[in-house]
Scaffold this active site. Structure first.
Site, mmCIF file in Angstrom:
data_model
loop_
_atom_site.group_PDB
_atom_site.id
_atom_site.type_symbol
_atom_site.label_atom_id
_atom_site.label_comp_id
_atom_site.label_asym_id
_atom_site.label_seq_id
_atom_site.Cartn_x
_atom_site.Cartn_y
_atom_site.Cartn_z
ATOM 1 N N GLU A 267 -7.688 -2.860 4.019
ATOM 2 C CA GLU A 267 -8.189 -1.956 5.062
ATOM 3 C C GLU A 267 -9.635 -1.497 4.884
ATOM 4 O O GLU A 267 -10.377 -1.408 5.874
ATOM 5 C CB GLU A 267 -7.277 -0.729 5.147
ATOM 6 C CG GLU A 267 -5.893 -1.022 5.659
ATOM 7 C CD GLU A 267 -4.981 0.200 5.570
ATOM 8 O OE1 GLU A 267 -4.556 0.693 6.620
ATOM 9 O OE2 GLU A 267 -4.714 0.650 4.437
ATOM 10 N N ARG B 125 -4.269 11.196 7.668
ATOM 11 C CA ARG B 125 -5.253 10.328 7.009
ATOM 12 C C ARG B 125 -6.618 10.460 7.675
ATOM 13 O O ARG B 125 -7.651 10.370 6.995
ATOM 14 C CB ARG B 125 -4.783 8.876 7.004
ATOM 15 C CG ARG B 125 -5.661 7.961 6.170
ATOM 16 C CD ARG B 125 -5.075 6.567 6.024
ATOM 17 N NE ARG B 125 -4.097 6.459 4.949
ATOM 18 C CZ ARG B 125 -4.384 6.122 3.696
ATOM 19 N NH1 ARG B 125 -5.645 5.870 3.340
ATOM 20 N NH2 ARG B 125 -3.456 6.027 2.790
#
Length: 785
Positions: free
Chosen positions: A732, A328
């Site tokens: 997030e 990621r």
């Protein structure tokens, strides 16, 4: 501070309080009154034992002696647990092996704070005292503490991975300008308010009921079953709420549940374990720290033509979730910027420190701060405001600038318009000029300003996790019980799912009772992580509701000889042509006519895939976007800094609950700001974590909150993908808006050199590092003069 628009108020309960309306958190009153039950609040059996752990005191070495005789003889001690006592699996690695539950005598300790044994006593205090009485001797070995040491020894927990697009080598050779550099990106402790805790109660036939503070009940169920060597069906995990998680309870809760379950199984008594804060910080994983090394090529205007970047994540001793986390980081080192030619390499570096794990953003923040550092540096070379360089390099629908380095096409270009909007609403340009004038007249105090964007991919990068289940019951009094696979950790997930259920049935939200997340109600659940809790579980709950609702409609059509178009659910009522029933009356009528009022729901995210061998795919369902403008003030004599003002615009699609979404944006930003400025993890040369309590590890306090803090949700921006009511994730993405504070500090530092140079500033930007950067800028300015 401005959060909610003036015309919006939080309502408590109304059948008209549906989607897109402010609804207070379903446990808000309990939070305030202290009635909310957490793991340690669970009523305990009369004979409950309390467990604690013994930890290693070296970073690496063979255990040559493990003498627990004094532990066994200590007051209140009933039993102890060592690895040889485990009847089943002894490795609790969530995906790949490498996480031993404990370490046996004769085996190797791999980090300072690794669990050696556990003790069960009649009280928590007696268990803690007994755990300190062990006599342990080691044959110490050389330990790799830093990323650089791990790289030098080519020590990795998983294979490295590379993503490529274009011809980076040739593009770098042709570029008008090139820059090379590196930076250290610090880690972060999750610092949840409720520490790690589990309470295990034996059941008949060798089963176990597990109350544990976890984001991942199904994984906890699986691992407890495996260490006990029993079928998963004999273990039930019950999780009503956590006092915060932030990723630190996605995998790290499992060890404590397993230890408590093993001791409960061994003694046939209920066992509770809860970690003291210092031991919690030493023994559990954190956000990965990273080393970013890059070479960038760009033209005279600042347009990036090529980027060769290596991101090395400090993983600790085992894989844990590091493969996906470094992936990621790699996926997000473009952030909002098109990279036509890129070579992106990610290393999973092994070190003799606790295995790092999930933390809000899951690698994305580290990738983003790496590219924002580069953007700032490019801007100083070409002599432009960094905002100009950011806008110049944005993804766009024209000019073949809409495909990421990993091959995913950007379908919805939110960032350009969002940034333009924020630039105007924050008065960015006027403030930029005023700050430049202030800095010319102020030799000691310097101001900085920065606007940074966020483009964050939504979905688990592990494809199989993108699924969810739900269970909905309608009772004959019209009340509704709701179970789903998501976990509540204060973020408001249960509130949003209840809103969805209430909306579809057109009943008051108070009608919906959010039950504990339980593995015997909804099986095989995914962790509540990756900002996907509402996307996944909301759709699953809606699926269950629509099944029940369709049965009720079908019954009404048959019973009253009507068409489906003549049946409606409205304001706590069911209307069948000319007849009107309360929802409760209709539920009773349906039951009397043998209509099932219970259903399971299921959802899996479409479109996502990733070919690891090719480094290409479509790993994200969509992107959540946002931007922040931060203004800071630094003291060039001390390195101290203050955030003066923050303006945020966050794209949440069609918001399900603006009040909760704004709360998430505010909290995430402050947490991200802390990661960038104050929270510093320091390991000694001996591998011991030295910042293991709030005295040495400084999280932002209320005094660190920006004096002016403006938050706006991007209006009229529904998700083009078929998410739940076209909303977007919010958990997030706003954390990475805190990067704007770090960039603003760098902007203030650059003013010392009249904006000719870009300072070296690792994260977090502590006063010591800011002071060193002040000296660096002063020296460069003197040389220029």
């Amino acid at each position: 501070m401005r959060s909610l628009p003036k015309n919006q108020v939080v309502t408590t309960s109304s059948s008209k309080t549906f989607i897109g309306k402010n609804q207070k958190h379903e446990s808000a009153d309990k939070h305030v009154s202290g009635e909310a039950l957490y793991v340690d609040d669970q009523p305990s059996n009369a004979n409950t034992l309390h467990a604690y752990i013994g930890l290693s005191t070296v970073a690496r070495g063979i255990i040559t002696k493990l003498d627990l005789s004094k532990v066994k003889a200590a007051k209140g001690v009933v039993d102890i647990l060592i690895l040889k006592d485990v009847p089943g699996h002894t490795d609790i690695g969530p995906i790949f092996p490498g996480d031993p539950l404990m370490v046996n005598e004769g085996d190797e300790v791999q980090f300072y704070g690794q669990v050696l044994f556990a003790v069960a006593a009649t009280s928590h205090d007696l268990a803690r005292k007994a755990a300190k009485l062990s006599i342990v001797e080691y044959q110490q070995k050389t330990a790799d503490i830093t990323i650089e040491q791990g790289l030098a020894n080519e020590s990795f927990v998983r294979p490295s991975h590379t993503i490529q697009c274009g011809d980076t080598k040739q593009a770098l050779a042709r570029a008008h300008h090139t820059l090379s550099g590196e930076m250290q990106i610090g880690g972060q402790e999750q610092m949840y308010l409720e520490g790690q805790a589990s309470y295990c109660v034996p059941t008949e036939d060798g089963g176990m009921t597990v109350y544990t503070s976890t984001q991942n009940p199904s994984e906890g169920q699986k691992l407890v079953a495996e260490v006990l060597n029993v079928p998963l069906s004999k273990v039930t995990v019950d999780m009503r709420r956590m006092g915060g998680g932030f990723g630190g309870k996605e995998t790290n809760a499992n060890q404590w549940a397993c230890i408590a379950a093993l001791l409960a199984n061994k003694t046939n008594r209920a066992v509770k374990i809860k970690l003291a804060r210092a031991d919690d910080m030493v023994a559990t994983g954190k956000r990965h720290h990273f080393l970013s090394q890059y070479k960038v090529g760009f033209d005279e205007c600042g347009l990036i033509q090529a980027l060769d970047i290596t991101l090395s994540g400090g993983c600790g001793i085992s894989p844990d979730l590091s493969d996906a986390i470094v992936d990621r980081a790699m996926f997000h080192c473009d952030n909002a910027y098109h990279l036509a030619n890129a070579n992106i390499t990610g290393h999973r570096v092994k070190t003799n420190t606790v295995s790092n794990t999930a933390f809000r953003g899951f690698g994305g923040p580290q990738g983003m701060v790496a590219i924002e550092n580069i953007i700032d540096n490019v801007a100083r070379v070409v002599g432009k405001d960094p905002l100009e360089i950011r806008k110049l390099n944005f993804y766009g629908a024209k000019g073949n600038r809409d495909v990421t380095p990993y091959g995913q096409k950007i379908e919805q270009h939110i960032i350009p318009d969002l940034v333009t909007r924020l630039e105007k609403t924050s008065n960015y340009q006027q403030r930029r000029q005023a700050i430049a004038e202030f800095n010319k007249a102020s030799p000691i105090l310097k101001k900085g300003l920065s606007l940074t964007p966020v483009k964050f991919g939504i979905s688990f990068t592990a494809q199989h996790l993108n699924q969810a289940g739900a269970l909905v019951h309608v009772y004959t009094d019209g009340s509704i019980a709701l179970n789903h696979g998501g976990t509540e950790m204060g973020q408001g997930l249960f509130t949003k799912i209840a809103q969805i259920v209430a909306y579809e049935f057109s009943v008051d939200i108070d009608t919906v009772n959010c039950m504990s997340t339980r593995t015997d109600k909804v099986p095989n659940t995914s962790p509540t992580a990756a900002s996907s809790g509402t996307d996944l579980n909301g759709m699953a709950a809606r699926d269950a509701v629509l099944k029940i609702k369709q049965r009720m409609i079908n019954f009404a059509c048959e019973h009253f000889n009507l068409n489906a178009t003549e049946i409606s659910f409205n304001n706590n009522q069911v209307i069948a042509a000319q007849q009107t029933f309360s929802f409760a009356e209709f539920a009773q009528l349906a039951y009397m006519n043998r209509v099932s009022l219970s259903a399971t729901g299921y959802y899996k995210t479409p479109k996502i895939y990733y070919d690891r061998e090719k480094g290409q795919g479509h790993p994200f369902f969509y992107y959540a976007n946002g931007a922040a403008v931060s203004e800071v003030l630094i003291d060039t004599l001390t390195g101290e800094n203050k955030v003066l003002r923050v303006d945020i615009c966050q794209d949440v699609g069609q918001s399900l609950n603006p009040a909760i979404d704004i709360g998430q944006v505010e909290g995430a930003f402050i947490q991200g700001m802390g990661w960038m400025t104050t929270v510093e993890l320091v390991w000694g040369d001996d591998g011991r974590l030295q910042t293991m309590n709030p005295a040495g590890y400084k999280i932002p306090a209320i005094g660190d909150t920006p004096t002016e803090f403006n938050v706006e949700l991007m209006p009229d921006s529904p998700n083009i993908e078929a998410t739940i009511f076209h909303s977007k994730a919010v958990g997030e993405p706003p954390l990475m808006l805190g990067i704007s504070v770090w960039c603003a500090i760098r902007d203030a530092l650059s003013s010392i050199s009249d904006y000719q140079y870009s300072p070296s500033l690792d994260t977090p930007a502590t006063p010591e590092r800011i002071l060193a950067a002040c000296e660096q800028m002063s020296n460069l300015a003197a040389k220029q003069a």
